[in-house]
Design a protein around this motif. Sequence first.
Motif, PDB file in Angstrom:
ATOM      1  N   ILE A 112      -6.693  17.602  24.383  1.00 35.38           N
ATOM      2  CA  ILE A 112      -5.276  17.643  24.026  1.00 35.38           C
ATOM      3  C   ILE A 112      -5.132  17.750  22.513  1.00 35.38           C
ATOM      4  O   ILE A 112      -5.826  17.074  21.757  1.00 35.38           O
ATOM      5  N   SER A 113      -4.218  18.611  22.091  1.00 35.12           N
ATOM      6  CA  SER A 113      -3.880  18.702  20.671  1.00 35.12           C
ATOM      7  C   SER A 113      -2.392  19.013  20.575  1.00 35.12           C
ATOM      8  O   SER A 113      -1.713  19.174  21.594  1.00 35.12           O
ATOM      9  N   GLY A 114      -1.915  19.131  19.381  1.00 35.22           N
ATOM     10  CA  GLY A 114      -0.515  19.477  19.175  1.00 35.22           C
ATOM     11  C   GLY A 114      -0.182  20.861  19.680  1.00 35.22           C
ATOM     12  O   GLY A 114       0.978  21.198  19.880  1.00 35.22           O
ATOM     13  N   LYS A 115      -1.202  21.681  19.910  1.00 37.32           N
ATOM     14  CA  LYS A 115      -0.998  23.051  20.392  1.00 37.32           C
ATOM     15  C   LYS A 115      -1.037  23.154  21.915  1.00 37.32           C
ATOM     16  O   LYS A 115      -0.770  24.216  22.467  1.00 37.32           O
ATOM     17  N   THR A 116      -1.376  22.058  22.610  1.00 40.19           N
ATOM     18  CA  THR A 116      -1.462  22.083  24.069  1.00 40.19           C
ATOM     19  C   THR A 116      -0.064  22.168  24.664  1.00 40.19           C
ATOM     20  O   THR A 116       0.807  21.377  24.331  1.00 40.19           O
ATOM     21  N   ASP A 117       0.119  23.143  25.553  1.00 39.90           N
ATOM     22  CA  ASP A 117       1.405  23.317  26.216  1.00 39.90           C
ATOM     23  C   ASP A 117       1.454  22.645  27.581  1.00 39.90           C
ATOM     24  O   ASP A 117       2.484  22.091  27.975  1.00 39.90           O
ATOM     25  N   ILE A 118       0.334  22.720  28.317  1.00 40.12           N
ATOM     26  CA  ILE A 118       0.301  22.245  29.705  1.00 40.12           C
ATOM     27  C   ILE A 118      -1.005  21.512  29.953  1.00 40.12           C
ATOM     28  O   ILE A 118      -2.076  21.992  29.586  1.00 40.12           O
ATOM     29  N   ILE A 119      -0.923  20.360  30.624  1.00 40.78           N
ATOM     30  CA  ILE A 119      -2.120  19.675  31.114  1.00 40.78           C
ATOM     31  C   ILE A 119      -2.025  19.668  32.636  1.00 40.78           C
ATOM     32  O   ILE A 119      -0.989  19.327  33.197  1.00 40.78           O
ATOM     33  N   LYS A 156      -6.093  11.095  28.483  1.00 35.98           N
ATOM     34  CA  LYS A 156      -5.621  12.465  28.259  1.00 35.98           C
ATOM     35  C   LYS A 156      -4.163  12.617  28.692  1.00 35.98           C
ATOM     36  O   LYS A 156      -3.379  13.253  28.013  1.00 35.98           O
ATOM     37  N   VAL A 157      -3.823  12.040  29.834  1.00 38.61           N
ATOM     38  CA  VAL A 157      -2.459  12.162  30.338  1.00 38.61           C
ATOM     39  C   VAL A 157      -1.484  11.451  29.400  1.00 38.61           C
ATOM     40  O   VAL A 157      -0.427  11.995  29.063  1.00 38.61           O
ATOM     41  N   ASP A 158      -1.842  10.264  28.954  1.00 36.89           N
ATOM     42  CA  ASP A 158      -0.984   9.524  28.025  1.00 36.89           C
ATOM     43  C   ASP A 158      -0.817  10.278  26.710  1.00 36.89           C
ATOM     44  O   ASP A 158       0.280  10.358  26.159  1.00 36.89           O
ATOM     45  N   ALA A 159      -1.919  10.849  26.203  1.00 39.60           N
ATOM     46  CA  ALA A 159      -1.854  11.617  24.959  1.00 39.60           C
ATOM     47  C   ALA A 159      -0.968  12.839  25.132  1.00 39.60           C
ATOM     48  O   ALA A 159      -0.174  13.174  24.248  1.00 39.60           O
ATOM     49  N   ALA A 160      -1.074  13.480  26.285  1.00 43.36           N
ATOM     50  CA  ALA A 160      -0.259  14.664  26.561  1.00 43.36           C
ATOM     51  C   ALA A 160       1.221  14.301  26.599  1.00 43.36           C
ATOM     52  O   ALA A 160       2.056  14.968  25.984  1.00 43.36           O
ATOM     53  N   LYS A 161       1.549  13.235  27.307  1.00 43.67           N
ATOM     54  CA  LYS A 161       2.950  12.805  27.410  1.00 43.67           C
ATOM     55  C   LYS A 161       3.506  12.415  26.042  1.00 43.67           C
ATOM     56  O   LYS A 161       4.650  12.735  25.724  1.00 43.67           O
ATOM     57  N   ALA A 162       2.685  11.753  25.232  1.00 43.94           N
ATOM     58  CA  ALA A 162       3.130  11.342  23.899  1.00 43.94           C
ATOM     59  C   ALA A 162       3.434  12.542  23.013  1.00 43.94           C
ATOM     60  O   ALA A 162       4.297  12.473  22.136  1.00 43.94           O
ATOM     61  N   LYS A 163       2.745  13.650  23.255  1.00 40.20           N
ATOM     62  CA  LYS A 163       2.953  14.862  22.458  1.00 40.20           C
ATOM     63  C   LYS A 163       4.014  15.781  23.072  1.00 40.20           C
ATOM     64  O   LYS A 163       4.284  16.853  22.560  1.00 40.20           O
ATOM     65  N   GLY A 164       4.582  15.361  24.199  1.00 37.08           N
ATOM     66  CA  GLY A 164       5.603  16.174  24.844  1.00 37.08           C
ATOM     67  C   GLY A 164       5.049  17.332  25.642  1.00 37.08           C
ATOM     68  O   GLY A 164       5.760  18.288  25.954  1.00 37.08           O
ATOM     69  N   THR A 165       3.771  17.258  26.005  1.00 34.76           N
ATOM     70  CA  THR A 165       3.110  18.310  26.774  1.00 34.76           C
ATOM     71  C   THR A 165       3.572  18.276  28.228  1.00 34.76           C
ATOM     72  O   THR A 165       3.727  17.206  28.808  1.00 34.76           O
TER      73      THR A 165
END
Length: 75
Positions: A37-44, A54-63
């Motif tokens: 996950i990074s700031g450039k990730t659109d979809i997990i 990973k899921v928590d990081a994605a949600k925190a970044k608005g993914t």
Amino acid sequence: MSQLSGKTVVFTGTLNMKRAEATTAATNAGANVTGSISGKTDIIVVGASAGGTKVDAAKAKGTTVWTEDEFLAQL
């Protein structure tokens, strides 16, 4: 045009399809697949036994978070 076109996608957890098949399918639909996950990730895409990190990081970044079935519906 696929909703995956031009998107950066990360897979996590155990998928019903092989990871290589999922990566190929996403790439063929125009997505860029990465492993983290990074700031450039659109979809997990979250499979069974997905680690919460990973899921928590994605949600925190608005993914956007998809199940494997949601991913397959976009192909």
